[in-house]
Design an enzyme around this catalytic site. Structure first.
Site, PDB file in Angstrom:
ATOM      1  N   SER A  71       0.825  -1.200   0.000  1.00  0.00           N
ATOM      2  CA  SER A  71       0.000   0.000   0.000  1.00  0.00           C
ATOM      3  C   SER A  71       0.859   1.249   0.000  1.00  0.00           C
ATOM      4  O   SER A  71       1.904   1.297   0.638  1.00  0.00           O
ATOM      5  CB  SER A  71      -0.919   0.024   1.233  1.00  0.00           C
ATOM      6  OG  SER A  71      -1.697   1.203   1.240  1.00  0.00           O
ATOM      7  N   LYS A  94      -4.609  -6.436   3.353  1.00  0.00           N
ATOM      8  CA  LYS A  94      -4.532  -5.333   2.385  1.00  0.00           C
ATOM      9  C   LYS A  94      -5.921  -5.011   1.829  1.00  0.00           C
ATOM     10  O   LYS A  94      -6.276  -3.840   1.641  1.00  0.00           O
ATOM     11  CB  LYS A  94      -3.595  -5.712   1.241  1.00  0.00           C
ATOM     12  CG  LYS A  94      -3.567  -4.722   0.067  1.00  0.00           C
ATOM     13  CD  LYS A  94      -3.147  -3.312   0.500  1.00  0.00           C
ATOM     14  CE  LYS A  94      -2.789  -2.429  -0.677  1.00  0.00           C
ATOM     15  NZ  LYS A  94      -3.905  -2.194  -1.604  1.00  0.00           N
ATOM     16  N   HIS A  96      -7.690  -3.102   4.462  1.00  0.00           N
ATOM     17  CA  HIS A  96      -7.113  -1.752   4.447  1.00  0.00           C
ATOM     18  C   HIS A  96      -7.844  -0.896   3.419  1.00  0.00           C
ATOM     19  O   HIS A  96      -8.249   0.235   3.697  1.00  0.00           O
ATOM     20  CB  HIS A  96      -5.629  -1.834   4.122  1.00  0.00           C
ATOM     21  CG  HIS A  96      -5.005  -0.534   3.691  1.00  0.00           C
ATOM     22  ND1 HIS A  96      -5.193   0.005   2.419  1.00  0.00           N
ATOM     23  CD2 HIS A  96      -4.213   0.355   4.340  1.00  0.00           C
ATOM     24  CE1 HIS A  96      -4.551   1.147   2.318  1.00  0.00           C
ATOM     25  NE2 HIS A  96      -3.941   1.381   3.469  1.00  0.00           N
ATOM     26  N   GLU A 121     -10.248   2.318   3.716  1.00  0.00           N
ATOM     27  CA  GLU A 121      -9.938   3.490   2.895  1.00  0.00           C
ATOM     28  C   GLU A 121     -11.200   4.033   2.217  1.00  0.00           C
ATOM     29  O   GLU A 121     -11.429   5.248   2.188  1.00  0.00           O
ATOM     30  CB  GLU A 121      -8.898   3.089   1.854  1.00  0.00           C
ATOM     31  CG  GLU A 121      -8.488   4.161   0.873  1.00  0.00           C
ATOM     32  CD  GLU A 121      -7.563   3.599  -0.182  1.00  0.00           C
ATOM     33  OE1 GLU A 121      -7.841   3.797  -1.383  1.00  0.00           O
ATOM     34  OE2 GLU A 121      -6.579   2.925   0.183  1.00  0.00           O
TER      35      GLU A 121
END
Length: 479
Positions: free
Chosen positions: A130, A184, A187, A191
């Site tokens: 990321s 991820k 994540h 976001e």
């Protein structure tokens, strides 16, 4: 070709090229390869002096350039292309070698690939990277899934090239097989929620407080110096302050209001549904992006009645801005907590041993959702590894308590004025759902028993029960 490269990168698009450059800048000899040799030559011509690269035009030469155990990182499109590249290189490798997928693969694909290659003695590593193209070059956050043996070999490299916060690398071994790509994915789900919440805050400040984009940029700059400090708040101020060079208008006013998505938010929501994890703020943020692009549907609703919008005085606007800050902060905490929960649920489902404190630590730098309060989350898990919710941490709980009135007033004000705040509303509803002593789910279960004999449990005794709703005298029996 002599085997001199510590690691190889195939797929030299922006991300692959920048990761290769980052590795070379950190002293590693890097073999580089691309399906079209022109990209390999272009990298050498423009960036060849940044470190030691070994260009290779064929898969065979690429593999031959790698020291044993070979570390081969693929940076290509997800899906069939990834499988094709693995199929091309795996026959050239030996037991103990490693294939690292640094792309944005779905964790289920990573689990499938890891199992297939493990049977051949090859380590398959799913590394979630990321930070975008800048992070790839300057220092990303790296979430690594795979065997501990593979991380023993790769970890020093990834930690060296990752972002650093307080001297600590933002790279870590997350767990086996697909754990890195799963984290991820989550994540990215967080976001989505974070970005939607910020967008809703902007919309409220503009439509209710009456501020210009430049004035709102100043508000976000102030917020970035406090508890809301984060990469996304920082860049929001930059976007809102930007003027379109063609028209001279605020940049935000010339951008079409239809948000794109690459699928990771959708994957998070789909997976959460499978796991029974209530990621409502993330889901609403994902649906908000989908709705923004439905032009024909929006046109059909256009002009229909909405709320009233009386203007605020400057004094009222300042108070309103403070309320929005409380609401934004509280909603962000809920969104991060929802992400934490789905990671915990997946760990239980797939047998991963994920340290949530470690996840918070490596999210503090390099990644898109890096934020000041992640250090507090890391510390909370260092104190209590079995923390059930972020609201179990005293400071977060106090802040949520302080936010109660402004959080609710902001959402009520938006509803009265007809301003959509789906992520704010979902975050508050999630909070109220989980804190409620009793939920109307009892009625749902009664309905399910009535039409489908799905049974129910009682509050006054153990067991499972079914009511014979169509019998002349309704009775209850243990199912």
């Amino acid at each position: 070709m002599n085997a001199t490269a510590a690691i190889g990168v195939t797929g030299l698009g922006v991300m692959g090229r920048n990761l290769a450059r980052n590795l070379a800048r950190n002293g590693y000899t890097v073999a580089v390869h691309n399906r079209t040799a022109g990209r390999t030559r272009a990298l050498m011509e423009v960036y060849g002096d940044e470190g030691t690269f070994v260009p290779a035009e064929t898969p065979e030469d690429f593999v031959a350039a790698l020291e044993r155990p070979r570390r081969l990182m693929i940076m290509v499109q997800t899906g069939e292309v990834t499988d094709a590249v693995i199929g091309q290189f795996a026959p050239l490798l030996e037991p103990g070698d490693m294939i690292i997928d640094g792309g944005g693969a779905h964790f289920a694909d990573t689990r499938r690939r890891e199992a297939a290659l493990r049977a051949r003695g090859i380590h398959f590593v799913g590394a979630g990277v990321s930070g975008g193209e800048e992070g790839a070059l300057e220092g990303p956050s790296i979430m690594v899934g795979g065997s501990s043996e593979a991380y023993d070999s790769l970890g020093p490299m990834f930690e060296a090239i990752s972002a650093k916060v307080d001297g600590e690398p933002c790279a870590a071994h997350i767990g086996s097989d697909g754990a890195g790509h799963f984290v991820k994915m989550v994540h990215n789900g967080i976001e989505y929620a974070d970005m939607q919440l910020i967008a809703e805050a902007y919309d409220l400040l503009r439509q209710v407080a009456g501020y210009t984009p430049a004035e709102i940029a100043d508000v976000f700059r102030r917020w970035n110096e406090g508890r809301l400090g984060s990469y996304l708040i920082e860049i929001t101020a930059e976007v809102l302050a930007h003027t379109d060079p063609v028209t001279g208008a605020p940049f935000i006013d010339v951008v079409a209001d239809a948000a794109g998505q690459k699928g990771t938010g959708r994957w998070t929501v789909q997976t959460a549904l499978d796991l029974g994890s209530p990621v409502t703020a993330i889901a609403q943020a994902t649906f908000a992006r989908a709705a923004s692009g439905r032009r024909e549907l929006r046109a059909a609703y256009s002009g229909l009645p909405g709320g009233t919008r009386p203007p605020l005085s400057r004094t009222e606007a300042e108070r309103f801005t403070s309320q929005v800050e409380h609401a934004l902060y509280a909603s962000k905490v809920i969104a991060y907590d929802q992400g934490r929960q789905v990671i915990q649920d997946a760990a239980a489902e797939y047998g991963w041993k994920i340290d949530l404190g470690t996840v918070a630590r490596i999210w503090r730098g390099g990644c898109i959702i890096r934020a000041a309060f992640l250090d507090r989350i890391r510390a909370a898990y260092a104190f209590d590894r079995d923390l059930v919710s972020l609201l179990g941490e005293m400071e977060f709980a106090m802040e949520i308590t302080d936010a109660q009135v402004p959080w609710r007033e902001i959402i009520a004000s938006a509803a009265r004025r007809g301003i959509p705040v789906p992520a704010f509303s979902a975050a508050l509803a999630h909070y109220d759902t989980l804190r409620a002593d009793r939920l109307p789910a009892a009625l749902l279960q009664g309905q399910r028993d009535y039409f489908g004999a799905h049974t129910y449990r009682r509050t006054d005794c153990p067991g499972t029960f079914h009511t014979h709703w169509t019998a002349p005298v309704r009775s209850e029996t243990t199912a």
